[in-house]
Design an enzyme around this catalytic site. Structure first.
Site, PDB file in Angstrom:
ATOM      1  CB  ALA A 188      -0.917   0.005   1.221  1.00  0.00           C
ATOM      2  CB  ALA A 189       2.108   3.557  -2.022  1.00  0.00           C
ATOM      3  CB  SER A 190       0.610   8.325  -0.900  1.00  0.00           C
ATOM      4  OG  SER A 190       1.418   8.416  -2.065  1.00  0.00           O
ATOM      5  CG  LEU A 191      -0.085   8.411  -5.482  1.00  0.00           C
ATOM      6  CD1 LEU A 191       0.661   8.722  -6.777  1.00  0.00           C
ATOM      7  CD2 LEU A 191      -0.988   9.580  -5.093  1.00  0.00           C
ATOM      8  CD  GLN A 247      -5.314  -0.513  -0.551  1.00  0.00           C
ATOM      9  OE1 GLN A 247      -4.862   0.354   0.209  1.00  0.00           O
ATOM     10  NE2 GLN A 247      -6.331  -1.294  -0.208  1.00  0.00           N
ATOM     11  CB  VAL A 248      -0.319  -4.086  -5.179  1.00  0.00           C
ATOM     12  CG1 VAL A 248      -0.183  -5.291  -6.108  1.00  0.00           C
ATOM     13  CG2 VAL A 248       0.228  -2.831  -5.842  1.00  0.00           C
ATOM     14  CG  ASP A 269      10.967   6.368  -7.529  1.00  0.00           C
ATOM     15  OD1 ASP A 269      11.997   6.618  -6.877  1.00  0.00           O
ATOM     16  OD2 ASP A 269       9.860   6.146  -6.999  1.00  0.00           O
TER      17      ASP A 269
END
Length: 515
Positions: free
Chosen positions: A109-112, A114-115, A273
């Site tokens: 999960a990240a700010s933009l 999730q997987v 990145d």
């Protein structure tokens, strides 16, 4: 939201203005840098992303701020799984007809977004990426507010003696983050990356399932592997997994660096990145890229400019380096570049004689950043993306190989391009490197040939043909004439020395002296 977003930012800038008026700005700068980082981290995912983007802007902020902003993390709690499955259903249709199974909780999960891990009806394992709900609306609102207040903030910042086009800065960030949250753009990036680099030795990228991908959901094949940095515990070799091969960590770092250099300098489409979370190593020993939200492109003249910059640094020709920065738009055309050249000469190490510590990319960028901040450079988006890419790349590589230095590792690739690329810009750069006032610098040519020999696609015959073609072209006529004169002079000296030796030898024979 305006009050929550703008008021603390204006308050912070006000404190910096007071520091400046009281003559304590440099003393308080580390403290203010920590305050700014803490402030941005409290304002939500979009602002955190903006702070991360600012961490590469040495033209806008002094290095104390850049160091602190690099610590910003976008770790946020995952959003409800029920919401994620509702988004999947609305975007893809009946999930039970598409998936044999799908994990009940996210694997990342990240700010933009999730997987989730799932398995298609035909048995293929996949990764399903779902955009965070309300993400686009929140980002749009924040950008609108920041842009509306940008003129006023620009006026306040001008009190610090900095003329910054905040509207342009915000627009650049907006383009970056909108490309990252639109999964149809990321899917296109993934396909292009796979087509361009998926056939390179030991490099791979997962396939995208286009029929199961939209602007809010993206489905890719599942990659079985471990993180590249899992080798950072000091093991001499890296057992990937059951039945896998053992790959030395240094070999994986070399694969990462060579692939990145090809992306940046050869093709011009690169992953901006490449952090540890975006890189996996499969049981077959392949380096696999798994996230394509932050990509960037380079025009040919920009790629050539990077190589030219390296040549000028090697030559210690800082007037030419400053002129190159001006040509690339870093410095306005009307600015006198002589002071910039002097500052660059004082800041940058001698690349050919520098120690490994001096060749650390971060230390070089810090020194360059000081010059760029002092002389008010305006960095274009492509350069910012490169700085971010190479900085992240070196950070990952150092976790695996503590002696790694990206500048030193990149030079063989650059040498190969210089010796074999037929573009006029690089041909001129090559001649500037190996000729000095019409005299061939054999040591430089030998060093180039030796460095380039370490790359996989270097061809000595191509290099010889490249130099010969240039010397026989109209542009190379002066150098060819000078080289011819040097050869004739050398032969004359050799002939005179040979004649003197023959005369002395004959005299000895005539006198009966043993030879």
């Amino acid at each position: 939201r305006q009050l929550a977003l703008v008021a603390p930012l204006v308050s912070f800038v006000g404190r910096v203005v007071v520091d400046l008026q009281m003559g304590r700005e440099k003393t308080y700068r580390p403290r203010r840098a920590v305050e700014l980082t803490q402030l941005l981290s409290s304002l939500g995912p979009a602002i955190i992303k903006a702070g991360q983007a600012l961490s590469s802007r040495s033209d806008l902020l002094p290095k104390e701020y850049l160091v602190e902003l690099q610590k910003l993390q976008d770790q946020v709690p995952p959003f409800p799984d029920e919401t994620a499955f509702e988004i999947m259903s609305s975007e893809l249709g009946n999930l039970s007809a598409i998936f044999r199974s799908i994990g009940p909780t996210p694997v990342a999960a990240a700010s933009l977004g999730q997987v989730y891990r799932g398995q298609l009806a035909d048995g293929r394992d996949v990764a399903v990426k779902v955009q965070r709900p309300g993400c686009e609306e929140t980002i749009a609102l924040d950008l609108h507010i920041l842009r509306a207040y940008s003129s006023a903030l620009t006026s306040v910042i001008s009190l610090l003696g900095r003329e910054i086009d905040l509207v342009n800065v915000i627009d650049d960030f907006g383009n970056l983050i909108y490309a990252e949250i639109d999964y149809s753009v990321e899917a296109a990036n993934a396909r292009r990356f796979r087509e361009l680099y998926g056939n390179l030795p030991n490099v791979s990228a997962p396939a995208v399932f286009e029929s199961l991908s939209t602007s809010r959901v993206m489905t890719m094949e599942w990659v079985y592997g471990c993180r590249l940095t899992d080798a950072a515990d000091g093991r001499a070799a890296w057992p990937i997994g059951p039945g896998g091969v053992e790959v030395p960590p240094a070999a994986l770092v070399d694969t990462l660096v060579q692939c990145s250099l090809r992306q940046i300098l050869d093709v011009g489409f690169f992953h901006a990145d490449p952090h540890a979370g975006n890189l996996l190593v499969t049981k077959e020993g392949e380096l696999t890229y798994i996230d394509f939200g932050m990509m960037s492109t380079l025009a040919p003249e920009q790629r050539y400019g990077i190589i030219e910059a390296v040549v000028h640094i090697v030559n210690r020709d800082f007037m030419a380096l400053a002129a190159l920065y001006q040509r690339l738009g870093f410095v306005p055309a009307e600015v006198d570049t002589a002071p910039i050249a002097s500052a660059l000469e004082a800041a940058l190490p001698d690349v050919l004689n520098a120690s490994v510590s001096q060749l650390n990319f971060k230390s070089v960028v810090d020194k360059l950043g000081d010059v760029m901040y002092k002389y008010r450079f305006s960095l274009p988006p492509f350069y910012i993306a490169i700085i971010r890419c190479l900085g992240v790349l070196e950070g990952v590589a150092l976790q695996v190989d503590s002696d790694f230095a990206i500048i030193k590792s990149a030079y063989p690739f650059i040498a190969s391009r210089l010796l074999t690329d037929k573009s006029p810009q690089l041909q001129s750069a090559l001649m500037a490197l190996i000729f000095n006032d019409g005299r061939l610098r054999w040591d430089r040519l030998e060093a180039l040939l030796s460095s380039a020999a370490g790359t996989s696609d270097y061809d000595l015959l191509d290099a010889v043909e490249q130099i010969a073609d240039y010397l026989l072209s109209p542009a190379g006529e002066p150098l060819l004439a000078a080289l011819t004169d040097e050869i004739v002079h050398t032969l004359d000296v050799l002939g005179a020395d040979s004649a003197a030796y023959a005369y002395a030898l004959a005299a000895r024979v005539a006198r009966g002296t043993p030879v």
